[in-house]
Design an enzyme around this catalytic site. Structure first.
Site, short mmCIF file in Angstrom:
data_model
loop_
_atom_site.label_atom_id
_atom_site.label_comp_id
_atom_site.label_asym_id
_atom_site.label_seq_id
_atom_site.Cartn_x
_atom_site.Cartn_y
_atom_site.Cartn_z
N HIS A 126 34.67 25.35 67.19
CA HIS A 126 34.64 23.90 66.93
C HIS A 126 34.36 23.22 68.26
O HIS A 126 35.17 23.32 69.19
CB HIS A 126 35.98 23.43 66.37
CG HIS A 126 36.37 24.13 65.10
ND1 HIS A 126 36.13 23.61 63.86
CD2 HIS A 126 36.96 25.35 64.89
CE1 HIS A 126 36.56 24.46 62.93
NE2 HIS A 126 37.06 25.52 63.53
N GLU B 5 43.02 31.36 56.27
CA GLU B 5 43.68 31.23 57.58
C GLU B 5 45.17 31.04 57.30
O GLU B 5 45.97 31.90 57.59
CB GLU B 5 43.09 30.03 58.36
CG GLU B 5 43.75 29.81 59.72
CD GLU B 5 43.26 28.54 60.44
OE1 GLU B 5 42.67 27.66 59.79
OE2 GLU B 5 43.51 28.44 61.67
N1 HPA Z 1 41.27 25.64 61.13
C1 HPA Z 1 40.95 24.60 60.36
N2 HPA Z 1 40.38 23.51 60.83
C2 HPA Z 1 40.12 23.45 62.12
C3 HPA Z 1 40.43 24.49 62.97
C4 HPA Z 1 41.04 25.64 62.44
O1 HPA Z 1 41.36 26.62 63.14
N3 HPA Z 1 40.03 24.10 64.21
C5 HPA Z 1 39.48 22.88 64.09
N4 HPA Z 1 39.54 22.47 62.83
ZN ZN Z 2 38.13 27.16 62.85
#
Ligand code: HPA
Ligand code: ZN
Length: 338
Positions: free
Chosen positions: A22, A203
């Site tokens: 990102h 995640e």
């Molecule tokens: N996960 C979800 N959204 C995000 C992340 C992440 O690790 N980093 C920046 N936006």
């Molecule tokens: Zn990410």
């Protein structure tokens, strides 16, 4: 072939593609203060050290709160160019030869920053890195899954006018409670327009979100995807269908998805035949860029030369670079001598 552990130098030199990064997550505290001063914005911290001291997260949301607040210092095309320039230099020093950069347009347009200033600023730095460092790259427009779908549709409409820079759409931000299914129609429109599709899933969210990302969004890569390990049928499917996972080890530790890196499923997924890659996610916040993520894996899990080379090769194959560019980079990986 070396017998001892791979050195830091060898892992930094390993040619690789970064597929999960990102750009807003590369905002180092020093640059945040520089841009705040330049733009007359007051950060609620007295110093670089005080800001850096906030980088202690309980979960994804606690990180996102700071991430969105701090990116408010990014206002102009030049700000985005400077952010990206600094990232690309660091990444290049850690072996990154091709970078597909996520960006969060809704987080900027909501603050009054023009969509095209974001894209053009990042693009200026990509062009410069191609000329000066021989790097290649592209943009992935991420939808914020915790914002209304109508806002994602607007971002996509703006993005479709910038196909010169944007190669794919992605899905990020707070995961649990915001399943991929919400974005089925947006993704259908993006894919019908010829964009590639990736999505964060698994995640913090369950394996069911990985299935949805594949079946409803048409995701070609899964970002993170680590909770797939809980579902053997899903692991078998990922392996069978050759779906790459863009794994971010240091991020998973910092956001407590895998509090101890020694428990990380990266190598178990690899053993099961899943195509895994190693990436840095938000390196300014999580303690390391691409090569440092490889080194952390080596320290916690052990990493053989074969594994490191395979992950690098997969990162290139799984990228959206041209066939010609992939072949050139794969030759560099084969020439890597640890
Ligand atoms: N996960 C979800 N959204 C995000 C992340 C992440 O690790 N980093 C920046 N936006
Ligand atoms: Zn990410």
């Amino acid at each position: 072939m070396t017998n001892g552990a791979l050195t830091d130098e060898a892992l930094l030199a390993l040619p690789k593609a970064e597929l999960h990064l990102h750009i807003e997550g590369t905002l180092e505290p020093e640059l945040a203060f520089e841009l705040a001063a330049r733009n007359g914005i007051e950060l609620p911290y007295a110093s670089v050290d005080e800001l850096a001291a906030q980088y202690d997260f309980d979960d994804l949301q606690s990180f996102l709160d700071l991430y969105y607040a701090t990116m408010a210092v990014l206002r102009t095309r030049d700000d985005f160019a400077e952010l990206t320039r600094r990232y690309l230099r660091r990444a290049h020093a850690q072996g990154v030869r091709h970078a597909e950069l996520f960006f969060d347009p809704q987080a900027h347009t909501a603050r009054g920053v023009a969509f095209n200033d974001v894209v053009d600023g990042i693009g200026d730095a990509l062009d410069e890195a191609e000329r000066e460092l021989g790097m290649t790259g592209a943009l992935i427009l991420c939808f914020l899954r915790d914002q209304p779908v109508a806002s994602a549709e607007e971002a996509l409409t703006a993005g479709l006018a910038r196909r010169d820079r944007i190669v794919a759409v992605g899905l990020d931000s707070a995961e649990v409670g915001y399943p991929p299914s919400l974005f089925e129609a947006v993704y259908a429109r993006a894919r019908a327009s010829g964009l590639h599709a990736v999505a964060h899933a698994g995640e913090e969210g369950p394996p069911a979100y990985v299935y949805e990302a594949l079946d409803l969004l048409g995701a070609e890569r899964i970002d993170h995807g680590i909770r797939s390990i809980e579902d053997p049928e899903l692991v078998a499917r990922l392996a069978r269908e050759g779906i790459p996972l863009t794994v971010c080890p240091l991020s998973n530790v910092r956001l407590q998805a895998t509090p101890d890196l020694r428990d990380h499923p990266l190598l178990r997924l690899d053993d099961a035949g899943v195509r895994v890659t190693v990436n840095s996610d938000d390196p300014a916040y999580f303690g390391g860029y691409a090569g440092q993520n490889f080194a952390a894996v080596r320290d916690a899990l052990g990493l053989t030369e074969d594994q490191a080379r395979r992950f690098a090769r997969t990162s290139i194959e799984a990228s959206f670079a041209s066939r010609e560019r992939k072949d050139a980079l794969l030759a560099e990986v084969e020439g890597w001598q640890p």
